[in-house]
Design an enzyme around this catalytic site. Structure first.
Site, mmCIF file in Angstrom:
data_model
loop_
_atom_site.group_PDB
_atom_site.id
_atom_site.type_symbol
_atom_site.label_atom_id
_atom_site.label_comp_id
_atom_site.label_asym_id
_atom_site.label_seq_id
_atom_site.Cartn_x
_atom_site.Cartn_y
_atom_site.Cartn_z
ATOM 1 N N TYR A 99 0.811 -1.212 0.000
ATOM 2 C CA TYR A 99 0.000 0.000 0.000
ATOM 3 C C TYR A 99 0.850 1.269 0.000
ATOM 4 O O TYR A 99 0.435 2.311 -0.481
ATOM 5 C CB TYR A 99 -0.870 0.063 1.260
ATOM 6 C CG TYR A 99 -1.877 -1.034 1.431
ATOM 7 C CD1 TYR A 99 -2.844 -1.278 0.462
ATOM 8 C CD2 TYR A 99 -1.899 -1.804 2.590
ATOM 9 C CE1 TYR A 99 -3.798 -2.258 0.643
ATOM 10 C CE2 TYR A 99 -2.853 -2.777 2.780
ATOM 11 C CZ TYR A 99 -3.802 -3.012 1.812
ATOM 12 O OH TYR A 99 -4.747 -3.983 2.007
ATOM 13 N N THR A 108 -2.799 -6.688 -6.652
ATOM 14 C CA THR A 108 -2.713 -5.574 -5.726
ATOM 15 C C THR A 108 -3.055 -6.033 -4.318
ATOM 16 O O THR A 108 -3.750 -7.039 -4.119
ATOM 17 C CB THR A 108 -3.679 -4.429 -6.089
ATOM 18 O OG1 THR A 108 -5.023 -4.796 -5.717
ATOM 19 C CG2 THR A 108 -3.604 -4.076 -7.546
ATOM 20 N N ASP A 109 -2.586 -5.278 -3.337
ATOM 21 C CA ASP A 109 -3.052 -5.505 -1.985
ATOM 22 C C ASP A 109 -4.521 -5.105 -1.901
ATOM 23 O O ASP A 109 -5.080 -4.517 -2.829
ATOM 24 C CB ASP A 109 -2.185 -4.720 -0.988
ATOM 25 C CG ASP A 109 -2.015 -5.463 0.329
ATOM 26 O OD1 ASP A 109 -2.956 -6.190 0.719
ATOM 27 O OD2 ASP A 109 -0.967 -5.316 0.972
ATOM 28 N N TRP A 110 -5.142 -5.395 -0.796
ATOM 29 C CA TRP A 110 -6.598 -5.353 -0.710
ATOM 30 C C TRP A 110 -7.166 -3.930 -0.681
ATOM 31 O O TRP A 110 -6.660 -3.060 0.005
ATOM 32 C CB TRP A 110 -7.032 -6.124 0.525
ATOM 33 C CG TRP A 110 -7.539 -7.504 0.251
ATOM 34 C CD1 TRP A 110 -8.652 -8.083 0.790
ATOM 35 C CD2 TRP A 110 -6.971 -8.496 -0.612
ATOM 36 N NE1 TRP A 110 -8.813 -9.362 0.303
ATOM 37 C CE2 TRP A 110 -7.800 -9.634 -0.570
ATOM 38 C CE3 TRP A 110 -5.863 -8.519 -1.458
ATOM 39 C CZ2 TRP A 110 -7.544 -10.792 -1.306
ATOM 40 C CZ3 TRP A 110 -5.593 -9.661 -2.193
ATOM 41 C CH2 TRP A 110 -6.430 -10.781 -2.119
#
Length: 596
Positions: A264, A305-307
């Site tokens: 992030y 991608t991260d969440w």
């Protein structure tokens, strides 16, 4: 049999055949990877769950999603039954694209819905920090192989790990999931980890695809605050050590990691190859994802991608804002377009397929760009053998998951990873207080009396009745619970409260004190060292495993995976990206005593 259904054909030929048959909606569905929850008896949930957003049939059949991050699993039979039900549902879709079930780490102790799960029915091991304390790549490879066998048995075919971030900022909440502060060690153990999960021969029907994270290194968070939250969005490199944090990732790419996840964090003041890097989150950052990862490092696998980079997450009466760091001004459609432009293939934690369909239909994103990512995602499914047989055997799963052999191996690793930092003599011993002798009377806090008895020790009800006191503590943190997930993250000061120190001083004045501190973060141990006769660090060890180490039944060989700072003042003046504390270290990376 259509060519994509023929296991005799090369993977790339099968991928191209299927890709040409898929509708735009089916291809778009491949590009979303969201949370899913299993029913208590293995049934599919047809209503929104505690964290998942939609009925299962809605996301699989209507939205065409086929990648899911599973949360709580009760036992082997429930997990296997649910996995098979999910695959049967997927067979009803136009081309029967099988589901890839993924998971965050679930073999250790920390329960955090945003990062990891306690082992439960799976074999239980130390956190990755504890594996790093063993300094043994073969032990990590063995763990990963056992975890792979347990995952495959219940239908989990993708691991949202390993975490190759460096633990250089001691306040950061996610250090327990790393291999410590040293880039060489993180790289060595990361390669062993990938070899155990993905198998040295490459992805196949018995392998688990790994998502190596968080590119290009998520450790140097400003003031140690985590980038899940708005106050932790910045990553800083005051010591000029970006290359240290990047170093484990090329090795993971060379070892064949199936996927990579950017963090992030938003880099501040960073230059790479002499060029300033745009101050936007790494998942949005074309210089990092395309320029560095794809072009310079040659990675052509999946970028996940991260969440929740696109939409805010509302759970009950709490919210977790979208991690759109540096691009908060963009609407969800604009964020999605920028993520695709950066070079990502899949949106973590999202199911908003209509936004991507609108981007294509409006001409802002080409269908050729969708094909590029769909091709990568399908390739992994074919290599894992999911198109040929996605189902699991419920009886076999029950025999494999948490079997005696795997539990013994995990228990031994827990005990061996214990790190002895202090071991002084007492008046009642002719040598150091450890190892504890059979029959020693122990006054314990934070340790179950039953575990003492099993270890051959005698529980004492009061300090004055004991030969030694044994106290287990967790590393300190500041509790926060405003934003969703915040309560699970251990953040803030590393100082023990003064009252805790005073109570330990009183106890130590009455009986020799053996103190164990669970170091999910490197606590400031300075006020505790003069108080205790023996001091150990653990990174995920049960009471029984700790006592096996303290009695010498399984000799503890752990070595610190990071420096332990001498004070919070030292932490605050230390650059977040620099491994080690030099003269400001109370204990150093690699410290650890051997029991006599």
């Amino acid at each position: 049999m259509d060519p994509y259904e023929d296991p005799r054909l090369p993977v790339d030929e099968r991928v191209e055949d299927l890709l040409g048959r898929l509708s735009l909606e089916e291809k778009v569905g491949l590009m979303f990877h969201t949370v899913i929850e299993a029913g208590a008896d293995g049934e599919l949930l047809e209503a929104p769950g505690a964290i998942s957003k939609s009925p299962t049939s809605d996301v699989v059949v209507r939205k065409h999603l086929s990648h899911f991050n599973v949360h709580a699993l009760r036992d082997a039979r429930q997990a296997a039954r649910w996995s098979n039900a999910l695959q049967r549902l997927a067979e009803r879709t136009p081309h029967g694209i099988p589901v890839t079930v993924s998971t965050d780490p679930r073999h250790a102790f920390i329960e955090n819905a945003g990062a990891s799960f306690a082992a439960g029915a799976f074999s239980q091991w130390p956190e990755p920090l504890g594996l790093a304390a063993l300094r043994d790549a073969e032990a990590v490879r063995r763990f990963a192989d056992i975890a792979r066998r347990e995952y495959v048995a219940v239908g989990i075919r993708e691991a949202l790990h390993p975490t190759l971030d460096l633990a250089t900022e001691p306040r950061w909440a996610r250090q327990a999931g790393t291999f410590g502060q040293d880039p060489q060690l993180a790289g060595d153990l990361g390669v062993a980890y990938l070899e155990g999960f993905q198998q040295r021969a490459g992805l196949g029907p018995e392998a688990v695809a790994c998502v190596t994270k968080h590119f290009p290194g998520g450790g140097p968070q400003q003031d140690g605050e985590d980038a899940h939250f708005p106050y932790g969005r910045e990553q800083v490199y005051g010591g000029g050590r970006f290359d240290d944090h990047l170093a484990p990732f090329p090795r993971a790419i060379d070892a064949g990691t199936a996927a990579v996840m950017p963090y992030y964090g938003m880099p501040v003041g960073l230059e790479v190859d002499g060029e300033p890097v745009e101050e936007v989150g790494f998942g949005y950052n074309r210089q990092v994802v395309t320029g560095l990862l794809r072009e310079r490092l040659g990675f052509d696998g999946v970028v996940l991608t991260d969440w929740e980079l696109v939409n805010d997450n509302h759970v009950g009466d709490q919210v977790l804002p979208a991690r759109a760091w540096g691009v908060e001004h963009l609407d969800p459609t604009g964020r999605m377009e920028l993520i695709l432009h950066a070079g990502a293939d899949q949106f973590g934690g999202e199911e908003c397929v209509e936004l991507l369909l609108d981007l294509v239909r409006s001409g802002r994103v080409t269908e050729a760009r969708i094909d590029e990512s769909a091709r990568r995602l399908l390739r992994v499914k074919f290599r894992l053998g999911l198109f040929d047989d996605p189902f699991v055997d419920e009886d076999a799963a029950a025999a494999v998951l948490g079997c005696d052999e795997f539990r013994r191996a995990g228990f031994e690793a827990q005990a061996r990873s214990v790190t002895v930092l202090r071991n002084e003599a007492t008046g009642d011993h002719d040598g150091p207080v450890l190892p504890l002798r059979p029959g020693t009377r122990v006054y314990a806090e934070g340790v179950a009396a039953e575990a003492l008895v099993v270890a051959g020790l005698v529980p004492a009800d009061a300090p004055e009745d004991a030969d030694v006191a044994l106290v287990r503590l967790g590393a300190p943190f500041e509790h926060r619970d405003d934003l969703f997930l915040e309560a699970w993250f251990h953040q803030g000061s590393l100082d023990f409260p003064p009252g805790r120190v005073a109570r330990l001083q009183r106890l130590a004045a009455r009986v020799p004190l053996v103190l164990d501190v669970a170091l999910d973060r490197p606590a400031v141990l300075t006020p505790l060292v003069p108080v205790c006769t023996a001091l150990t660090a653990t990174y995920g060890s049960s009471d029984a495993a700790l006592l096996a180490a303290l009695t010498g039944g399984i000799p503890p060989i752990g070595r610190l995976p990071f420096d332990v700072p001498v004070s919070m003042e030292a932490v605050r003046r230390h650059p977040e990206d620099v491994p080690g504390f030099g003269d400001d270290a109370l204990f150093r990376f690699g410290d650890g005593l051997t029991l006599p």
